[in-house]
Scaffold this motif. Sequence first.
Motif, short mmCIF file in Angstrom:
data_model
loop_
_atom_site.label_atom_id
_atom_site.label_comp_id
_atom_site.label_asym_id
_atom_site.label_seq_id
_atom_site.Cartn_x
_atom_site.Cartn_y
_atom_site.Cartn_z
N GLY A 266 0.81 -1.22 0.00
CA GLY A 266 0.00 0.00 0.00
C GLY A 266 0.83 1.26 0.00
N THR A 267 2.09 1.14 -0.36
CA THR A 267 3.00 2.28 -0.27
C THR A 267 2.56 3.43 -1.18
OG1 THR A 267 5.29 2.95 -0.51
CG2 THR A 267 4.47 1.35 -2.08
N PHE A 268 2.80 4.65 -0.72
CA PHE A 268 2.43 5.80 -1.55
C PHE A 268 3.51 6.89 -1.66
CE2 PHE A 268 0.04 9.89 -1.92
CZ PHE A 268 -0.22 9.78 -3.27
N PRO A 269 3.85 7.56 -0.56
CA PRO A 269 4.75 8.71 -0.73
C PRO A 269 6.12 8.32 -1.28
CG PRO A 269 3.87 8.58 1.51
CD PRO A 269 3.52 7.32 0.84
N ILE A 270 6.64 7.18 -0.83
CA ILE A 270 7.95 6.74 -1.29
C ILE A 270 7.95 6.59 -2.81
CG2 ILE A 270 9.56 4.79 -1.26
CD1 ILE A 270 9.77 5.83 1.37
N VAL A 271 6.94 5.88 -3.29
CA VAL A 271 6.89 5.63 -4.74
C VAL A 271 6.61 6.92 -5.50
CG1 VAL A 271 5.73 4.34 -6.55
CG2 VAL A 271 6.14 3.28 -4.34
N LEU A 310 -5.78 -7.56 2.89
CA LEU A 310 -6.48 -8.29 3.93
C LEU A 310 -6.25 -9.79 3.79
CD1 LEU A 310 -9.92 -6.52 4.45
CD2 LEU A 310 -7.91 -6.52 5.92
N GLY A 311 -6.17 -10.26 2.53
CA GLY A 311 -5.91 -11.68 2.30
C GLY A 311 -4.59 -12.10 2.93
N VAL A 312 -3.55 -11.31 2.68
CA VAL A 312 -2.24 -11.63 3.26
C VAL A 312 -2.32 -11.57 4.79
CG1 VAL A 312 0.15 -10.85 3.47
CG2 VAL A 312 -0.97 -10.83 1.25
N LEU A 313 -2.98 -10.53 5.32
CA LEU A 313 -3.08 -10.39 6.78
C LEU A 313 -3.84 -11.57 7.39
CD1 LEU A 313 -3.76 -6.69 7.76
CD2 LEU A 313 -1.81 -8.12 8.31
N LEU A 314 -4.93 -11.97 6.75
CA LEU A 314 -5.73 -13.07 7.29
C LEU A 314 -4.95 -14.38 7.26
CD1 LEU A 314 -9.36 -12.45 6.08
CD2 LEU A 314 -8.43 -12.29 8.38
N ALA A 315 -4.29 -14.63 6.12
CA ALA A 315 -3.48 -15.85 6.01
C ALA A 315 -2.44 -15.87 7.11
CB ALA A 315 -2.80 -15.90 4.65
N TYR A 316 -1.87 -14.69 7.35
CA TYR A 316 -0.85 -14.62 8.38
C TYR A 316 -1.45 -14.85 9.77
CZ TYR A 316 1.68 -12.46 12.06
OH TYR A 316 2.24 -12.23 13.27
N LEU A 317 -2.62 -14.23 10.03
CA LEU A 317 -3.24 -14.38 11.35
C LEU A 317 -3.59 -15.84 11.64
CD1 LEU A 317 -5.54 -11.25 11.67
CD2 LEU A 317 -3.46 -11.77 12.93
N ARG A 318 -4.02 -16.56 10.59
CA ARG A 318 -4.32 -17.98 10.75
C ARG A 318 -3.06 -18.72 11.14
NH1 ARG A 318 -8.64 -21.04 7.28
NH2 ARG A 318 -10.31 -20.30 8.61
N ALA A 451 -9.05 -2.38 10.92
CA ALA A 451 -9.21 -2.21 9.48
C ALA A 451 -8.54 -0.95 8.93
CB ALA A 451 -10.68 -2.24 9.11
N PRO A 452 -8.55 0.18 9.67
CA PRO A 452 -7.93 1.38 9.11
C PRO A 452 -6.49 1.17 8.67
CG PRO A 452 -9.19 1.97 11.04
CD PRO A 452 -9.25 0.47 10.93
N LEU A 453 -5.79 0.18 9.27
CA LEU A 453 -4.40 -0.08 8.88
C LEU A 453 -4.32 -0.60 7.44
CD1 LEU A 453 -2.61 -1.80 11.89
CD2 LEU A 453 -2.24 0.46 10.95
N ALA A 454 -5.38 -1.26 6.98
CA ALA A 454 -5.28 -1.94 5.69
C ALA A 454 -5.94 -1.17 4.55
CB ALA A 454 -5.90 -3.34 5.80
N VAL A 455 -6.71 -0.13 4.89
CA VAL A 455 -7.43 0.58 3.84
C VAL A 455 -6.59 1.73 3.29
CG1 VAL A 455 -9.48 1.94 3.33
CG2 VAL A 455 -9.66 -0.05 4.79
N ALA A 492 -6.33 10.71 13.46
CA ALA A 492 -6.66 9.94 14.66
C ALA A 492 -7.00 8.51 14.29
CB ALA A 492 -7.82 10.60 15.41
N VAL A 493 -7.77 8.37 13.20
CA VAL A 493 -8.15 7.03 12.76
C VAL A 493 -6.91 6.24 12.32
CG1 VAL A 493 -9.39 5.75 10.99
CG2 VAL A 493 -10.52 7.61 12.20
N ALA A 494 -5.96 6.94 11.68
CA ALA A 494 -4.75 6.25 11.24
C ALA A 494 -3.85 5.91 12.43
CB ALA A 494 -3.98 7.13 10.25
#
Lengths: 614, 367
Positions: A266-271, A310-318, A451-455, A492-494
């Motif tokens: 999800g990178t933005f400023p660097i790219v 989210l797919g990567v995060l969920l796979a990891y959480l499992r 969720a705010p971390l992934a959006v 604040a949400v971030a």
Amino acid sequence: MSDASPGAGEGGDAADPRRGRSLRDRLARRLRGRLLTALAVVTSAVLVAAFYYPVGTVLIEAVVVDGAPTLAVFAELLRDPFYFGEFARLFAGESPVAVARALLSPDRRLGIVGFTAYQAALSTVASVALGLPAAYLLARFEFPGRRTLRSLTIVPFVLPSIMVAVGFVATFGTNGTLNAVLAAVGLPPVDLMFTLEAIVIAHAFYNAPLVARVTTAAWESVDASAVETARSLGAGPVRAFFDVVAPQVYPAVLTGAALTFVFTFGTFPIVLALGGFQLATVEVFVYRLVRDLSYAEAAALAIVELVISLGVLLAYLRYEAKNTVSSRGVRPLPRKSLTPSAPSLREVVPRLGLAAYAVVAGLVFVAPIASMVLASVMGGDGALTLDHYRFLLDRQQTGAAFQVRPWPAIRNSLTFASAATLLALPMGVVVAVLTTRRYRGRKLVDAAAMAPLAVSGIIVGLGLLRGLVFGVEIAGWRFAATGAVAIVVAHAVAGYPFVVRTVAPGLEGLDRSLIESARALGASRARVIRDVELPLVWPGVVAGAAFAFAISIGEFTATVVLATGADAYTMPVAIERFIGRRLGPATAMGVVLLVVTGLSFVVIERLGGEHRGF
Amino acid sequence: MGSESGGEGADPAVELDGVTKRYGDTAAVDDVTLRVREGEFFTLVGPSGCGKTTTLRLIAGFEEPTAGAIRFSGESVAGVPPEDRDVGVVFQNYALFPHMTVGENVGYGLNFADPPKGMSRSERVDELLELVDLPDAADRDPESLSGGQQQRVAMARALAPGPDLLLLDEPMSALDAQLRERLRVQVRRIQSELGITTVYVTHDQEEALAISDRIAVMRDGRPEQIAPPRTVYREPSSRFVAEFVGDNNVFAGRVVDVEGDEVGRELRIAVVDVGGETLRVGVDEGVEVTVGDHLTFCVRPEYLRIDEGESRLTATVASAEFLGETTRVTLDWGGRDLVVRTRDPLSGEVVVGFDPEDAHVIGIGEE
């Protein structure tokens, strides 16, 4: 039998307190029980207003066109080779064999999504490669400054990304320090700007310390007696490492890798700063589509991004749920000295390796910051000068209204960060309390709160812009917030997930009998939070405040969307505006940002220290 | 089962009535009924997993029972949270608040209850620290204290608000043996001085015997026997109690003869065939026993004497542990283990015996 003498001691003096105060007490008890519920409701309301609703309004555009639900936007997106490369043919109905063959051919196309995943994978490999030696050094060796170095590994993570980008331009750019050094020793210059390499190294700068942190923690919790048992049973040092140490460290490495992948996906400023649009990732493209007002396509692309993350995060959480070993290192492995105890191969080789690593680490971690500071005081001719700072002062005094001036940027950054921290702290603490209780659906609450971390930050920014700043009408009332308020809310949400992450482990690790003791002594549940739990997790709260502040002061993605046209720009936005013209003022502004952030941390630390005892 | 008369008509300080606590399918506490009298030192003892700690937590209000009622002085405490139950709790790990001084720890409960006898808060803290022999510790950091000292601070903290009931959950199991013995004397002294009703949980049967007015020996979530220590030791109600509390030799066999009062003795004697040997066992009044019954009985090691007693057994020494005062000798009697205690070393073949009145019948039934 001998009966105890039931004398009229102190036990009898507290005469029948239960009977007299029962009704009033029951009422009070009911109210106290509701306090946490009330806080949870407020937190949820803020989350819905500042996150779920705005994000929802944007994402819905991907599936609702002209008021009718449709999947056409998605279908088009998935079949477009521009986004999905050869995979698009798969979605278009071609046979997997043909697609696989095309993928193996040298002139394969990855598309934007494919490229984003590809650079994220490379960045993950680089981060792990750069992080593991640091973990080895920090976990297994003793040397002066070890603790400081360990604390410093948190720094890159909270550094404003746009500032890091400036540092990388100052280091690896055409006129950067790297080329200056190469020229000095008579080597030809290299141009790393706008290459994949620069992006991957910048990502490693951010994420390798993260990998190092989690791995070091796991390594330090390996019990020495487990290794000693293996050794006494006949395993050599290498075998014991692979049989006992590695299995306990490995899940932590995977944690670091999974998080790195999600962050870099999800990178933005660097790219944006180092890659430009020719190396655009999904997030950069979402930004571009938003700028071009193609909201439906932007929303669809953001959903694709979200699903993959989210797919990567969920796979990891499992995986994590299955592999978490809750062993506490009773006796950690002894640390070795950095000077070899004997001139044997086994003693010398690892230390030489670490020395080589130190050079690389210095180049990646220290050079960008040092180069930025250096570039801010160096003129085009290579002589020392304060011109860039003078430029900032001039701009402050004579700049036109439409131009970015330094002081408002500093003032805005500090105001927004303070406000965002004050909002993020209670939210984070409440969510931490809620997610460390045991009840059904806890995982769901945890996921919804995180969720705010992934959006995509772009989508959050856009949602707030259209939902809050442009205003919404609810039951005839019109609600509208200023850009500044929207920025504070977005920050604040971030930031609050980081408060949750720093506070929750302390709560989780709290001895339950401390809470029960306090309750048996007469404290209500809410009172126990105030008297026992908060003071004991206070260091975590302070760390969370520092995180929230740092996230806010460095936040770029949502801010750049919300600050458009308004005078609500912050220091990172100012840097981005400067960097488009000349590097000098951008580096000077970067140094200002560095100093302000550093000073803020000291202040937070001081404030936190005073309040600690209550 | 020991008698459960509940005292002199007054409501018991604590009463559990058919209390059950389930976690999923397993019942940690299974239909427990017991009464703790006012001022009594009552101990729950049993192996780990027997439900003793859960029982204590139910009384404290940290857990609510799945079924049954808990009453304090006759009044139900269902739904009353721990802070309103007026109990003092001491945990195994002491649970001192690490961010408060010793004095602040002891005084914490006084935030919610006035000190008794019109004392000031600091007077009360000093009084309690005095009571536990730590008069100058108020300003110290709990972590600077030894385990035994921390345990005493935890005790003082629990007692400071003047609770009606003191609950102690294995408070000494983290301490070394010597300290444990000294502390239990002190705990008992403080309890007697204050006359406070106390429920004590331990897995250490020796500690339970030493400290309690009455003991409930628990197994699989229910009490097997509730009785004063001497009764539990001398007249265990089941094989489990007989073997859990102290060393014991348990025998089982068929009754071949019953000698009644006609012999002119006070005690009826059951003659039991155990592995071909006939052993003479005293039977208490009111116990029905007839020829052909299957009878289980026990003889404590201290009643198995060398070359003495009416019933004699010939066994060989299998192993010996020197304990200082005595030696604990394990004998092999036809493949069964017997335990005796002697002062003099034993070896080879020995004859041990016991008198009928030193044997205690645990159970009688058809085989």
